[in-house]
Design an enzyme around this catalytic site. Structure first.
Site, PDB file in Angstrom:
ATOM      1  N   ASP A  62     -39.232  32.006  -0.703  1.00 53.14           N
ATOM      2  CA  ASP A  62     -39.842  31.981   0.621  1.00 53.14           C
ATOM      3  C   ASP A  62     -39.291  33.088   1.576  1.00 53.14           C
ATOM      4  O   ASP A  62     -38.436  33.640   1.152  1.00 53.14           O
ATOM      5  CB  ASP A  62     -39.919  30.727   1.384  1.00 53.14           C
ATOM      6  CG  ASP A  62     -38.398  29.887   1.293  1.00 53.14           C
ATOM      7  OD1 ASP A  62     -37.088  30.431   1.167  1.00 53.14           O
ATOM      8  OD2 ASP A  62     -38.376  28.953   1.561  1.00 53.14           O
ATOM      9  N   ASN A 128     -36.022  16.692   5.097  1.00 49.26           N
ATOM     10  CA  ASN A 128     -37.415  15.881   5.235  1.00 49.26           C
ATOM     11  C   ASN A 128     -37.865  16.120   3.950  1.00 49.26           C
ATOM     12  O   ASN A 128     -39.275  15.427   3.526  1.00 49.26           O
ATOM     13  CB  ASN A 128     -38.238  16.358   6.249  1.00 49.26           C
ATOM     14  CG  ASN A 128     -38.574  18.010   5.996  1.00 49.26           C
ATOM     15  OD1 ASN A 128     -38.265  18.524   4.954  1.00 49.26           O
ATOM     16  ND2 ASN A 128     -39.751  18.612   6.715  1.00 49.26           N
ATOM     17  N   HIS A 130     -38.411  18.619   1.865  1.00 46.01           N
ATOM     18  CA  HIS A 130     -38.994  19.865   1.603  1.00 46.01           C
ATOM     19  C   HIS A 130     -38.331  20.675   0.624  1.00 46.01           C
ATOM     20  O   HIS A 130     -37.118  20.479   0.289  1.00 46.01           O
ATOM     21  CB  HIS A 130     -39.453  20.659   2.630  1.00 46.01           C
ATOM     22  CG  HIS A 130     -38.595  21.569   3.373  1.00 46.01           C
ATOM     23  ND1 HIS A 130     -38.240  21.774   4.649  1.00 46.01           N
ATOM     24  CD2 HIS A 130     -37.157  22.273   2.642  1.00 46.01           C
ATOM     25  CE1 HIS A 130     -37.206  22.579   4.844  1.00 46.01           C
ATOM     26  NE2 HIS A 130     -36.333  22.884   3.620  1.00 46.01           N
ATOM     27  N   GLU A 135     -43.461  21.766   3.308  1.00 44.86           N
ATOM     28  CA  GLU A 135     -43.105  20.486   4.020  1.00 44.86           C
ATOM     29  C   GLU A 135     -44.105  19.243   3.602  1.00 44.86           C
ATOM     30  O   GLU A 135     -45.120  19.303   2.901  1.00 44.86           O
ATOM     31  CB  GLU A 135     -43.619  20.813   5.655  1.00 44.86           C
ATOM     32  CG  GLU A 135     -42.954  22.291   6.124  1.00 44.86           C
ATOM     33  CD  GLU A 135     -41.442  21.983   6.262  1.00 44.86           C
ATOM     34  OE1 GLU A 135     -40.998  21.146   5.973  1.00 44.86           O
ATOM     35  OE2 GLU A 135     -41.178  22.737   7.298  1.00 44.86           O
TER      36      GLU A 135
END
Ligand code: F6R
Length: 235
Positions: A62, A128, A130, A135
């Site tokens: 990313d 979280n 990811h 996400e």
């Protein structure tokens, strides 16, 4: 998914390095890379290995939208500093977060992934759940796409920026299906801050609420943990 728990991050990284070394010795051609704090020691070991990697192509997960490679907060800059400037990779690839047409850039990147199937992908995990910047809620069949970063992700990453407002709001990330195409995966997670996400990934249902739980469906995924991140596992 194979789950391995080590006393500390150093021993866990040693194991990740062993797996990487075996893959390299078995002719690894394309290496998938992550940024963030978790793989820093692994990259230090790789860059001091003295290996000839002139036949190896790298692809990163990313990049932030709006940060140029010269920006010290960009993932491009991180990779140059941590690995690329020390090694003779055949080619290195990251999404271009400065592209004028982001959709076209996603298509270009997906094409690179098609032409260079990933032999070994390194991953971290967000608090979280990811992976990459996928996400919670991201479909499992997603390919490279533009994402709006979750407030919790911007909060977690603000430590790298002077002010929270400077954390970009968007990124380009490989999709979950792009990540799952890797032949072998190493996910590293260290510290109690990751313990909830690790429990959901390993023992929870396979659901897009915890993107990393998809790795339960990958036959060659190594989940390499220290005692802190494994602290909430029941089994
Ligand atoms: C980084 C990436 C992210 C990180 C994750 C964990 O390229 O894709 O998914 O792996 O946010 O970050 P650290 O290692 O900083 O806790």
């Amino acid at each position: 998914m194979n789950v391995l728990v080590f006393k500390n991050a150093e021993e866990a990284t040693e194991k990740a390095y062993d797996i990487f070394k075996k893959s390299f010795e078995n002719g690894l051609k394309t290496l998938g890379l992550a940024t963030g704090s978790t793989p820093l020691t692994l990259y230090e070991k790789i860059r001091t290995s003295g290996w000839d990697v002139s036949h190896v192509t790298t692809v990163n997960l990313d990049e932030y939208v709006g940060l140029s490679p010269a920006n010290p907060q960009s993932y491009n800059y991180y990779m140059q500093e941590e690995l690329f400037k020390y090694m003779n990779f055949k080619s290195t690839n990251l999404p271009n977060g400065m592209a004028e047409d982001l959709q076209e850039e996603c298509e270009r990147y997906e094409q690179i992934l098609k032409e260079n199937p990933v032999d070994l992908q390194i991953l971290g995990i967000g608090p979280n759940g990811h992976i990459g910047f996928n996400e919670p809620g991201t479909p499992f069949d997603s390919i490279t796409h533009v994402v709006e970063l979750a407030p919790s992700t911007r909060e977690a990453n603000k430590r790298f920026f002077d002010k929270e407002e400077e954390v970009p709001t968007k990124a380009i990330t490989m999709g979950i299906s792009s990540i799952m195409n890797a032949r072998e995966i190493i996910l590293l997670a260290f510290g109690p801050g990751k313990a909830d996400a690790v429990r959901k990934m390993v023992e929870g249902p396979v659901t897009s609420d915890c993107p990393a739980s998809v790795l339960q469906n990958h036959d060659h995924a190594w989940i390499i943990l220290d005692e802190g991140s494994a602290g909430k596992l029941k089994r």
